[in-house]
Write a protein that holds these residues in place. Sequence first.
Motif, PDB file in Angstrom:
ATOM      1  N   PRO A 204       0.781  -1.241   0.000  1.00 15.89           N
ATOM      2  CA  PRO A 204       0.000   0.000   0.000  1.00 15.89           C
ATOM      3  C   PRO A 204       0.811   1.288   0.000  1.00 15.89           C
ATOM      4  N   HIS A 205       2.052   1.232   0.474  1.00 18.25           N
ATOM      5  CA  HIS A 205       2.821   2.475   0.582  1.00 18.25           C
ATOM      6  C   HIS A 205       4.021   2.516  -0.358  1.00 18.25           C
ATOM      7  N   SER A 206       3.950   1.761  -1.442  1.00 13.11           N
ATOM      8  CA  SER A 206       5.019   1.814  -2.436  1.00 13.11           C
ATOM      9  C   SER A 206       4.673   2.849  -3.501  1.00 13.11           C
ATOM     10  N   ARG A 207       5.599   3.055  -4.419  1.00 17.63           N
ATOM     11  CA  ARG A 207       5.395   4.073  -5.455  1.00 17.63           C
ATOM     12  C   ARG A 207       4.272   3.713  -6.418  1.00 17.63           C
ATOM     13  N   GLN A 208       4.006   2.411  -6.588  1.00 19.43           N
ATOM     14  CA  GLN A 208       3.013   2.008  -7.580  1.00 19.43           C
ATOM     15  C   GLN A 208       1.584   1.990  -7.032  1.00 19.43           C
ATOM     16  N   SER A 209       1.412   2.286  -5.751  1.00 18.82           N
ATOM     17  CA  SER A 209       0.093   2.176  -5.135  1.00 18.82           C
ATOM     18  C   SER A 209      -0.880   3.228  -5.671  1.00 18.82           C
ATOM     19  N   ASN A 210      -2.111   2.802  -5.827  1.00 23.13           N
ATOM     20  CA  ASN A 210      -3.194   3.681  -6.253  1.00 23.13           C
ATOM     21  C   ASN A 210      -3.739   4.386  -5.012  1.00 23.13           C
ATOM     22  N   ASP A 264      -7.735  -0.362 -15.509  1.00 21.17           N
ATOM     23  CA  ASP A 264      -6.813   0.257 -14.554  1.00 21.17           C
ATOM     24  C   ASP A 264      -7.304  -0.064 -13.148  1.00 21.17           C
ATOM     25  N   GLY A 265      -6.537  -0.883 -12.444  1.00 20.42           N
ATOM     26  CA  GLY A 265      -6.944  -1.326 -11.119  1.00 20.42           C
ATOM     27  C   GLY A 265      -6.093  -0.737 -10.015  1.00 20.42           C
ATOM     28  N   ALA A 266      -6.293  -1.233  -8.806  1.00 23.25           N
ATOM     29  CA  ALA A 266      -5.523  -0.763  -7.656  1.00 23.25           C
ATOM     30  C   ALA A 266      -4.049  -1.112  -7.790  1.00 23.25           C
ATOM     31  N   SER A 267      -3.759  -2.233  -8.450  1.00 23.85           N
ATOM     32  CA  SER A 267      -2.373  -2.696  -8.578  1.00 23.85           C
ATOM     33  C   SER A 267      -1.762  -2.380  -9.936  1.00 23.85           C
ATOM     34  N   GLY A 268      -2.446  -1.539 -10.717  1.00 26.83           N
ATOM     35  CA  GLY A 268      -1.937  -1.194 -12.036  1.00 26.83           C
ATOM     36  C   GLY A 268      -2.861  -1.691 -13.133  1.00 26.83           C
ATOM     37  N   LYS A 269      -2.350  -1.730 -14.350  1.00 24.80           N
ATOM     38  CA  LYS A 269      -3.163  -2.152 -15.490  1.00 24.80           C
ATOM     39  C   LYS A 269      -3.347  -3.665 -15.472  1.00 24.80           C
ATOM     40  N   VAL A 270      -4.597  -4.092 -15.626  1.00 27.18           N
ATOM     41  CA  VAL A 270      -4.914  -5.520 -15.676  1.00 27.18           C
ATOM     42  C   VAL A 270      -5.306  -5.880 -17.101  1.00 27.18           C
ATOM     43  N   LYS A 271      -4.537  -6.773 -17.679  1.00 26.11           N
ATOM     44  CA  LYS A 271      -4.776  -7.250 -19.040  1.00 26.11           C
ATOM     45  C   LYS A 271      -4.351  -8.711 -19.063  1.00 26.11           C
ATOM     46  N   PHE A 272      -5.121  -9.557 -19.737  1.00 22.86           N
ATOM     47  CA  PHE A 272      -4.849 -10.990 -19.714  1.00 22.86           C
ATOM     48  C   PHE A 272      -4.192 -11.461 -21.004  1.00 22.86           C
ATOM     49  N   ASP A 273      -3.305 -12.461 -20.873  1.00 16.12           N
ATOM     50  CA  ASP A 273      -2.742 -13.078 -22.066  1.00 16.12           C
ATOM     51  C   ASP A 273      -3.680 -14.189 -22.543  1.00 16.12           C
ATOM     52  N   GLU A 274      -3.279 -14.923 -23.556  1.00 18.79           N
ATOM     53  CA  GLU A 274      -4.159 -15.938 -24.142  1.00 18.79           C
ATOM     54  C   GLU A 274      -4.504 -17.053 -23.161  1.00 18.79           C
ATOM     55  N   GLY A 275      -3.627 -17.290 -22.195  1.00 16.51           N
ATOM     56  CA  GLY A 275      -3.866 -18.364 -21.236  1.00 16.51           C
ATOM     57  C   GLY A 275      -4.616 -17.941 -19.997  1.00 16.51           C
ATOM     58  N   GLY A 276      -4.939 -16.640 -19.875  1.00 13.01           N
ATOM     59  CA  GLY A 276      -5.682 -16.168 -18.711  1.00 13.01           C
ATOM     60  C   GLY A 276      -4.824 -15.568 -17.617  1.00 13.01           C
ATOM     61  N   ASP A 277      -3.494 -15.587 -17.817  1.00 10.06           N
ATOM     62  CA  ASP A 277      -2.610 -14.964 -16.839  1.00 10.06           C
ATOM     63  C   ASP A 277      -2.478 -13.471 -17.124  1.00 10.06           C
ATOM     64  N   ARG A 278      -2.084 -12.755 -16.115  1.00  7.66           N
ATOM     65  CA  ARG A 278      -1.941 -11.309 -16.225  1.00  7.66           C
ATOM     66  C   ARG A 278      -0.692 -10.957 -17.033  1.00  7.66           C
TER      67      ARG A 278
END
Length: 306
Positions: A204-210, A264-278
């Motif tokens: 929660p307190h890192s640079r990437q936190s939303n 765009d989520g709390a942990s950054g951009k969420v996009k899935f590959d062909e297998g369902g992984d981020r």
Amino acid sequence: MNDETIKAVVGHNSSRTSRAAAAKYEDGKLVMVSPTSGASNLAREYPNYVFRTVPPASVYAKSLAERIYGYKNIGGEWLEKIAICYDSQDTYSQSFKNDFKSNIFQLNSENPSQPQAQVFDTDCDLSVEQFNPQEILDQIKSQGADALVLIASVKTIDKAAEIAKAQGEDKLPLFGSTSMYAGKTLEIGEEGVEGMLLIIPWYPHSRQSNQSFLGNAFKLWGGRVSWRTALAYDATKVIIEGLKKSETREGLQEAFKSPNFSVDGASGKVKFDEGGDRVEEPQDSVIIRQRLDSQSGTEYDFEWRP
């Protein structure tokens, strides 16, 4: 499964449970988005209706291996003998252990001039009912271990923390899997876990936190949130955005599979590959420290470490 008004599922918590449910979701064409099931091959085994906002364990096992490989103890010596405690009955724990060992082996081959690190198996199986932390720790030290990696399942965090607590003053450098980011680690481990390094998806307190998410979450729950909260939020947001494109099960799955779909989520951009992984793989490193301003309810807390 037969209720067509249910369009998607957020979950499950453990990889073991998610794997057991995944085949049924595939058969019923019901999308599952897990925020916490990290076993490396889960989405690949069920590539059609299983998605994850948490990257696979292999991502964090690799990062942890790299951190340990470049780590020196207080005496300035490389860590050459690394002991592991894991849960042999847990899918995630097994996956993390195997990925970690593979990455250490790879680092050895890439760095022949550096002292070669050895990951050795011990009798430290966290799934065993008759469990004596002190005996296990004594055995690990008698084998000449330079460091200890705790890879608990969600059900065996307490046992892993008990091992750390049993160390006393003669402490080994301590490292942990993402699962060890939990209140139990601090409550049970106390001074034994101080200095333990973890690689986690989000802090929660890192640079990437939303910061907007953090503020809203605090107003809603009146307390702090963890990486599990953030990725569960992202899983829910992904489903909401997907349902705007289609309100059918098959349509939701097709939306997630589209190369143009992202949120765009709390942990950054969420996009899935062909297998369902981020596609993007968020990660932060934290270390446990004794803190006067601790908000964990103990003297110890997780502290961001860039």
